[in-house]
Design an enzyme around this catalytic site. Structure first.
Site, PDB file in Angstrom:
ATOM      1  N   SER A 228     -39.570  43.382  29.500  1.00  0.00           N
ATOM      2  CA  SER A 228     -39.731  44.817  29.692  1.00  0.00           C
ATOM      3  C   SER A 228     -38.455  45.520  29.249  1.00  0.00           C
ATOM      4  CB  SER A 228     -40.100  45.110  31.149  1.00  0.00           C
ATOM      5  OG  SER A 228     -40.591  46.420  31.286  1.00  0.00           O
TER       6      SER A 228
ATOM      7  N   ASP B 258     -51.110  44.478  27.713  1.00  0.00           N
ATOM      8  CA  ASP B 258     -49.946  45.251  28.139  1.00  0.00           C
ATOM      9  C   ASP B 258     -50.099  46.654  27.588  1.00  0.00           C
ATOM     10  OD1 ASP B 258     -47.566  46.367  28.792  1.00  0.00           O
ATOM     11  OD2 ASP B 258     -46.307  44.831  27.870  1.00  0.00           O
TER      12      ASP B 258
ATOM     13  N   HIS C  32     -48.654  42.925  31.152  1.00  0.00           N
ATOM     14  CA  HIS C  32     -47.197  43.028  31.078  1.00  0.00           C
ATOM     15  C   HIS C  32     -46.563  41.751  31.609  1.00  0.00           C
ATOM     16  CE1 HIS C  32     -43.754  45.540  30.327  1.00  0.00           C
ATOM     17  NE2 HIS C  32     -43.325  45.503  31.566  1.00  0.00           N
TER      18      HIS C  32
END
Length: 726
Positions: A558, A641, A673
């Site tokens: 991320s 995601d 994600h």
């Protein structure tokens, strides 16, 4: 065969130093929060364990003795999805996921001391969970949640009519959120009643939707909302729930309200803290959370942020009187920590709250009428607190927690007393054998603007006279942290036991070190956080003799993935032998494709079209940065995601390939994600650890470490030569 070979190798090498393998990590029992009975004698908790041979995860429920820590099996029925105490001795209510109603669930009643002697109280016509109960006369009122249709009925996927077309049509945001395209169904809190006849309770199947009458309201709020988003008063007559502000654009603002509504739904729910409302403190417009009634039902405590577009603003405790128009009171409003959950003591005089403090989730107490400058007191416990429940009417609480060295810590904590251990998983589970706090230590380094914290995680059998390659792990968020928590995805101990010393920094933007450090990353993604990381790396290089930085690697997901991509184009990128970027942004302008626009509009000080220069400032794809790329890099990105489109990862890999940089792309078409499915998680670990082990030299120094070839998935390789060979 490759998977079997890898398993044998892992087990063989355990005695040589790599004690904690990915298979140990994935297959270790996972335990839920322990919930005590009304008398404080027993607690019930959920447990599951993945079986690689059978490819399944059987689950069940156990009882924890709160006096001596003994554990006994309550049921091994995997269809029992949740259990809650009825409020009458050791009697329980549970939900069974199989029912005579197709797509529905059954509500059952039993006794924890004779669980097999259960009876069915009734059926719910759809998926339903999050039970909360309260006696109301000779009845028991309850609330729970499920999906609602636009008409307010409980949605039953199994009974729903199949659409004639797969088209989706939108006139407003969200289009998609986290991992799902937003549809016409939404979460709602429903109420119902268990009626007593003789010595048994029954449910007539009738539910009242408490949320749907408020147009555009939703509770619990996805993707992470649950039973903590609502509460039921002790007399069973009033329900509180949190919803994002129905009248405001949900993708652009974080504003949310706490609504109050009669349990029977006889009136439409009304917010107590509406923006600019008569009861709401001036300037408080942010996200609300954790509504909890006082024991007498006359007050409600909740948490709220001030900023209307900032999901990481500081939460402050608020208390409102129920049934009056008196202004809401702010409690300990100057405390520079952000509480996450709040509960009342049995006498209603004290609040117990959890909050992150210096990378540890701690439990605090404070008076329910605390003034602005009051500093809450810490309650002693081990690890980080996940949840807590009062034991009977005492001041003691049963804590369910975890740490960097154990995935389950059950303990009793009492203000001003030492904690009492009940059950620590690392002392019980063979998969976690050998893990403990001795291999974990904090590191503080002067950063770009202030001292910065990191965790050092050492491998099993660590020898300070030996040298171990550095694994530099960068957390996501960016407003997040590496806490003293167990992660079921990125677990520092799994990395360490490949033969690394892990350094997990908490640079500018991290939470739990005061709001200023969190806020200082705004519009500075590649600035102060990057400088912090450089200074930490330099400190490790210059002062920690047992860490080999010459053969170190860096990895992150991320925001951590963005930072790895940023590092690839900076001088620090040349200090690592390999990089791993998981679900990280690559092209600055592509951030507009995310779901929660409030996130980027806060972090980059404006909208995509009004503050474009801020989005471009920290663009990893700038030609002058790409020109520096040379460090081998693994790119991981998944199809579901929707925060960061998979095109980000594909684009990054395209450039790495055309640049001739050794690189690989790992994609899971059924993951989000995060990578959460056990078999996918195993492949993720084989690829990620195999990649860094190859380039760091771990594979050469330790032939039994994980290799890329250990993964059973065939690699797609269509070309005999790279682009630049022609």
């Amino acid at each position: 065969m490759a998977a079997a070979k890898w398993l044998i190798a892992s087990l063989a090498f355990a005695s040589s130093g790599l004690a904690f393998t990915p298979e140990d990590f994935i297959s270790a029992p996972r335990r839920g929060e322990a919930i005590p009975d009304p008398k404080g004698e027993l607690a019930v908790f959920h447990v599951s364990k993945y079986n690689f041979d059978k490819k399944d995860r059987p689950s069940g429920w156990n009882l924890l003795n709160l006096k001596n820590g003994d554990i006994n099996v309550l049921t091994t029925d995997s269809d029992v999805s949740e259990i809650t105490w009825l409020g009458d001795g050791t009697k329980v209510v549970y939900i069974n996921g199989t029912d005579s109603v197709k797509g529905g669930v059954g509500i059952w009643i039993s006794d924890a001391k004779n669980f097999g002697n259960a009876y069915k109280a009734g059926s719910v016509n759809g998926a339903f969970s999050g039970l909360k109960l309260a006696k109301s006369g000779d009845k028991i009122n309850f609330v729970g949640y499920g999906q609602s249709t636009t008409k307010g009925d409980l949605y039953n996927e199994a009974a729903a009519k199949e659409a004639v077309s797969s088209a989706r049509i939108y006139d407003s945001l969200f289009v998609r959120h986290w991992d799902t395209y937003v549809g016409t169904q939404f979460n709602a809190v429903f109420s119902g009643t268990l009626t007593k006849s003789g010595d048994k309770y029954s449910f007539d199947g009738k539910l009242k939707n408490l949320v749907q009458p408020v147009k555009y309201a939703e509770s619990p709020y996805p993707p992470f909302g649950g039973s903590g988003d609502y509460d039921l008063s002790s007399d069973g007559k009033t329900v509180a729930f949190m919803s994002k502000a129905p009248e405001l654009p949900k993708a652009n603002l974080t504003t949310s309200y706490i609504f109050l509504v009669p349990h029977d739904g006889s009136r439409v729910a009304e917010p107590i803290n509406k923006r600019n409302g008569p009861r709401t403190p001036q300037g408080i417009e942010g996200a609300s959370s954790s509504p909890v009634f006082s024991p007498d039902g006359k007050r409600i405590a909740y948490l709220q942020m001030a900023a209307k577009n900032y999901e990481s603003d500081r939460r402050v405790i608020h208390i409102a009187e129920v049934g009056t128009n008196k202004p809401v009171q702010r409690i300990a409003s100057n405390w520079d920590r952000s509480p996450e959950a709040v509960k009342w003591s049995s006498d209603g005089r004290t609040l117990y709250v959890t909050a992150e403090d210096h990378a540890t989730g701690k439990l605090f107490t404070l008076p329910a009428d605390a003034r602005d400058n009051h500093k809450p007191a810490v309650v002693k416990h081990d690890g980080s607190v996940s949840s807590f429940y009062f034991i009977g009417s005492s001041k003691s609480v049963l804590i369910s927690g975890n740490s960097l060295w154990s995935n389950a810590l059950y303990q009793v904590a009492t203000p001003d007393r030492p904690n009492r251990k009940l059950f620590y998983a690392n002392e019980h589970d063979p998969e976690l054998k050998g893990l403990g706090p001795n291999d974990i230590e904090p590191l503080w380094v002067d950063g770009a603007r202030t001292k910065i914290h990191s965790w050092i995680v050492k491998p099993t059998g660590f020898d300070k006279n030996k040298v171990y390659p550095l694994a530099f792990l960068i957390h996501g968020g960016p407003q997040g942290s590496w806490g003293d928590n167990w992660s079921t995805r990125w677990n520092p101990r799994v990395w360490a036991d490949q033969g690394y010393v892990v350094v997990a920094p908490n640079p500018t933007g991290s939470t739990g070190f005061g709001q200023k450090l969190t806020d200082d990353i705004t519009n500075d993604w590649g600035g102060a956080p990057y400088k912090d990381l450089v200074k930490i790396w330099e400190h490790v290089h210059d002062h920690i003799k047992y860490i080999d930085t010459d053969n170190g690697i860096a990895a992150g997901a991320s925001f951590g993935g963005f930072m790895v991509n940023w590092i690839q184009g900076q001088d620090l990128g040349r200090k690592f032998k390999a990089l791993v970027s998981h679900d990280g942004t690559f092209v600055g302008s592509s951030k507009i494709g995310t779901d929660e626009l409030f996130f980027i509009e806060h972090d980059f000080n404006g909208t995509f079209f009004e503050a474009r220069q801020n989005y471009d400032r920290w663009d990893c794809s700038k030609p002058e940065l790409v020109a520096k790329w040379s460090t081998p890099q693994l790119v991981v990105h998944n199809d579901f995601d929707f925060r960061l489109s998979v095109a980000e990862g594909v684009g990054l890999f395209n450039v790495l390939q055309e640049k001739g940089v050794p690189s690989r792309f790992l994609n899971f078409p059924d993951e989000t994600h995060w990578v959460t499915k056990p078999e996918n998680s195993l492949v993720w670990h084989q690829q990620v650890l195999g990649w860094v082990n190859k380039w760091s030299g771990i594979n050469k120094s330790n032939p039994k470490s994980i290799k890329l070839s250990d993964c059973p998935i065939e690699v797609v390789d269509h070309e005999a030569h790279s682009y630049f060979d022609y």
